[in-house]
Scaffold this active site. Structure first.
Site, PDB file in Angstrom:
ATOM      1  N   HIS A  30       2.781   7.925 -10.577  1.00 51.53           N
ATOM      2  CA  HIS A  30       3.317   9.149 -10.002  1.00 51.53           C
ATOM      3  C   HIS A  30       3.729   8.879  -8.565  1.00 51.53           C
ATOM      4  O   HIS A  30       3.383   7.854  -7.986  1.00 51.53           O
ATOM      5  CB  HIS A  30       2.285  10.285 -10.059  1.00 51.53           C
ATOM      6  CG  HIS A  30       1.151  10.089  -9.116  1.00 51.53           C
ATOM      7  ND1 HIS A  30       0.047   9.313  -9.425  1.00 51.53           N
ATOM      8  CD2 HIS A  30       0.949  10.536  -7.852  1.00 51.53           C
ATOM      9  CE1 HIS A  30      -0.775   9.296  -8.399  1.00 51.53           C
ATOM     10  NE2 HIS A  30      -0.260  10.023  -7.427  1.00 51.53           N
ATOM     11  N   LEU A  31       4.447   9.807  -8.018  1.00 54.35           N
ATOM     12  CA  LEU A  31       4.837   9.772  -6.609  1.00 54.35           C
ATOM     13  C   LEU A  31       4.454  11.143  -6.052  1.00 54.35           C
ATOM     14  O   LEU A  31       4.922  12.161  -6.549  1.00 54.35           O
ATOM     15  CB  LEU A  31       6.338   9.527  -6.510  1.00 54.35           C
ATOM     16  CG  LEU A  31       6.873   9.149  -5.149  1.00 54.35           C
ATOM     17  CD1 LEU A  31       8.083   8.247  -5.304  1.00 54.35           C
ATOM     18  CD2 LEU A  31       7.218  10.355  -4.331  1.00 54.35           C
ATOM     19  N   GLN A  74      -6.932   8.078   3.389  1.00 57.89           N
ATOM     20  CA  GLN A  74      -7.218   8.540   4.751  1.00 57.89           C
ATOM     21  C   GLN A  74      -8.557   8.060   5.285  1.00 57.89           C
ATOM     22  O   GLN A  74      -8.659   7.688   6.443  1.00 57.89           O
ATOM     23  CB  GLN A  74      -7.172  10.070   4.815  1.00 57.89           C
ATOM     24  CG  GLN A  74      -5.768  10.608   4.914  1.00 57.89           C
ATOM     25  CD  GLN A  74      -5.767  12.120   5.052  1.00 57.89           C
ATOM     26  OE1 GLN A  74      -6.382  12.828   4.272  1.00 57.89           O
ATOM     27  NE2 GLN A  74      -5.061  12.610   6.054  1.00 57.89           N
ATOM     28  N   TYR A 112       1.810  14.832   4.665  1.00 52.14           N
ATOM     29  CA  TYR A 112       1.794  14.010   5.874  1.00 52.14           C
ATOM     30  C   TYR A 112       3.115  14.141   6.619  1.00 52.14           C
ATOM     31  O   TYR A 112       4.158  14.325   6.012  1.00 52.14           O
ATOM     32  CB  TYR A 112       1.537  12.550   5.504  1.00 52.14           C
ATOM     33  CG  TYR A 112       0.330  12.397   4.613  1.00 52.14           C
ATOM     34  CD1 TYR A 112      -0.960  12.564   5.112  1.00 52.14           C
ATOM     35  CD2 TYR A 112       0.481  12.128   3.263  1.00 52.14           C
ATOM     36  CE1 TYR A 112      -2.063  12.460   4.282  1.00 52.14           C
ATOM     37  CE2 TYR A 112      -0.620  12.015   2.424  1.00 52.14           C
ATOM     38  CZ  TYR A 112      -1.889  12.177   2.942  1.00 52.14           C
ATOM     39  OH  TYR A 112      -2.985  12.082   2.133  1.00 52.14           O
ATOM     40  N   ASP A 114       4.965  11.910   8.405  1.00 50.52           N
ATOM     41  CA  ASP A 114       5.928  10.837   8.121  1.00 50.52           C
ATOM     42  C   ASP A 114       5.511  10.139   6.831  1.00 50.52           C
ATOM     43  O   ASP A 114       4.950   9.036   6.860  1.00 50.52           O
ATOM     44  CB  ASP A 114       5.986   9.830   9.274  1.00 50.52           C
ATOM     45  CG  ASP A 114       6.557  10.442  10.538  1.00 50.52           C
ATOM     46  OD1 ASP A 114       7.596  11.113  10.427  1.00 50.52           O
ATOM     47  OD2 ASP A 114       5.962  10.250  11.614  1.00 50.52           O
ATOM     48  N   PRO A 115       5.785  10.742   5.689  1.00 56.99           N
ATOM     49  CA  PRO A 115       5.277  10.179   4.438  1.00 56.99           C
ATOM     50  C   PRO A 115       5.946   8.862   4.070  1.00 56.99           C
ATOM     51  O   PRO A 115       7.106   8.629   4.380  1.00 56.99           O
ATOM     52  CB  PRO A 115       5.605  11.253   3.406  1.00 56.99           C
ATOM     53  CG  PRO A 115       6.739  12.013   3.979  1.00 56.99           C
ATOM     54  CD  PRO A 115       6.570  11.955   5.471  1.00 56.99           C
ATOM     55  N   SER A 116       5.167   8.026   3.420  1.00 55.73           N
ATOM     56  CA  SER A 116       5.677   6.795   2.825  1.00 55.73           C
ATOM     57  C   SER A 116       5.641   7.031   1.320  1.00 55.73           C
ATOM     58  O   SER A 116       4.608   6.870   0.679  1.00 55.73           O
ATOM     59  CB  SER A 116       4.790   5.605   3.210  1.00 55.73           C
ATOM     60  OG  SER A 116       5.199   4.456   2.511  1.00 55.73           O
ATOM     61  N   PHE A 117       6.759   7.466   0.775  1.00 53.34           N
ATOM     62  CA  PHE A 117       6.809   7.761  -0.651  1.00 53.34           C
ATOM     63  C   PHE A 117       6.668   6.461  -1.439  1.00 53.34           C
ATOM     64  O   PHE A 117       7.383   5.496  -1.187  1.00 53.34           O
ATOM     65  CB  PHE A 117       8.128   8.448  -1.003  1.00 53.34           C
ATOM     66  CG  PHE A 117       8.292   9.788  -0.342  1.00 53.34           C
ATOM     67  CD1 PHE A 117       7.489  10.862  -0.696  1.00 53.34           C
ATOM     68  CD2 PHE A 117       9.243   9.964   0.650  1.00 53.34           C
ATOM     69  CE1 PHE A 117       7.641  12.095  -0.085  1.00 53.34           C
ATOM     70  CE2 PHE A 117       9.401  11.197   1.268  1.00 53.34           C
ATOM     71  CZ  PHE A 117       8.595  12.263   0.903  1.00 53.34           C
ATOM     72  N   HIS A 118       5.746   6.460  -2.375  1.00 58.49           N
ATOM     73  CA  HIS A 118       5.490   5.234  -3.128  1.00 58.49           C
ATOM     74  C   HIS A 118       4.869   5.542  -4.486  1.00 58.49           C
ATOM     75  O   HIS A 118       4.326   6.622  -4.706  1.00 58.49           O
ATOM     76  CB  HIS A 118       4.559   4.311  -2.340  1.00 58.49           C
ATOM     77  CG  HIS A 118       3.194   4.878  -2.122  1.00 58.49           C
ATOM     78  ND1 HIS A 118       2.933   5.818  -1.147  1.00 58.49           N
ATOM     79  CD2 HIS A 118       2.029   4.674  -2.767  1.00 58.49           C
ATOM     80  CE1 HIS A 118       1.663   6.152  -1.184  1.00 58.49           C
ATOM     81  NE2 HIS A 118       1.082   5.484  -2.172  1.00 58.49           N
ATOM     82  N   SER A 120       1.976   3.994  -6.760  1.00 58.54           N
ATOM     83  CA  SER A 120       0.848   3.060  -6.740  1.00 58.54           C
ATOM     84  C   SER A 120       0.780   2.288  -8.050  1.00 58.54           C
ATOM     85  O   SER A 120       0.947   2.860  -9.129  1.00 58.54           O
ATOM     86  CB  SER A 120      -0.469   3.807  -6.510  1.00 58.54           C
ATOM     87  OG  SER A 120      -0.497   4.366  -5.224  1.00 58.54           O
TER      88      SER A 120
END
Length: 175
Positions: A30-31, A74, A112, A114-118, A120
């Protein structure tokens, strides 16, 4: 996930486990567009309705997740290997903006800044990011870059947004 994607994940895991043997493959992909939040039961349906209304105008789009990155949660109790989005970031930010508006209506934490969409691919307990960054991270990126058809394989069409509450999923199709 297509068979080739699982094959790529296994190649990455095989290499990364030489540094962190405890890495476990993710069962589902998922993202995230929000943080996990706790909802009182009677808020679920109103929140779902609000999300459906806010997300209704959005069109389908493509994103590309092809940059290997190491993440920790976090409180640094888990480490993840993910594929960061390199194209489609703007559209994802627009979706997050609408999801955040709904969360604010319910006085819940937003995403967040400044999200880092990724997406996993693997995880382990503890902060073991130091073992995976640097040389290992470059080797993982090389595997992705050289993988046959990775350009097509790592291009994902967004057709819907899903919300999970407990064991229920709510789907919001994009136009």
């Amino acid at each position: 996930a297509p068979e080739e994607f699982l094959e790529l994940r296994e190649l990455l895991l095989s290499r990364a486990r030489t540094r962190v043997p405890a890495l476990a493959a993710m069962g589902e992909f998922h993202l995230s567009l929000s943080q996990c939040v706790v909802l009182p039961y009677h808020w679920i349906q109103p929140l779902v309705r609000a999300l459906r209304d806010r997300l209704a105008p959005f069109h389908r789009f493509f994103c590309v997740a092809d940059q290997v990155k190491v993440y920790t949660n976090q409180n640094k109790t888990r480490t993840f290997i993910g594929l960061e989005v390199s194209a489609g970031h703007f559209q994802l930010l627009e979706l997050v903006s609408e999801v955040d508006r709904v969360l604010e209506e319910f006085d819940l934490p937003t995403f967040y800044k400044d999200p880092s969409f990724h997406i996993s691919l693997a995880w382990c307990v503890g902060d073991l990011s130091g073992r995976l960054e640097g040389q290992c991270l470059q080797e993982l990126q090389d595997i992705v870059d050289k993988f046959e058809d990775s350009a097509l394989l790592l291009r994902v069409q967004w057709e819907q947004v899903r919300c999970k509450s407990g064991n229920k999923y709510f789907s919001f199709p994009l136009r």
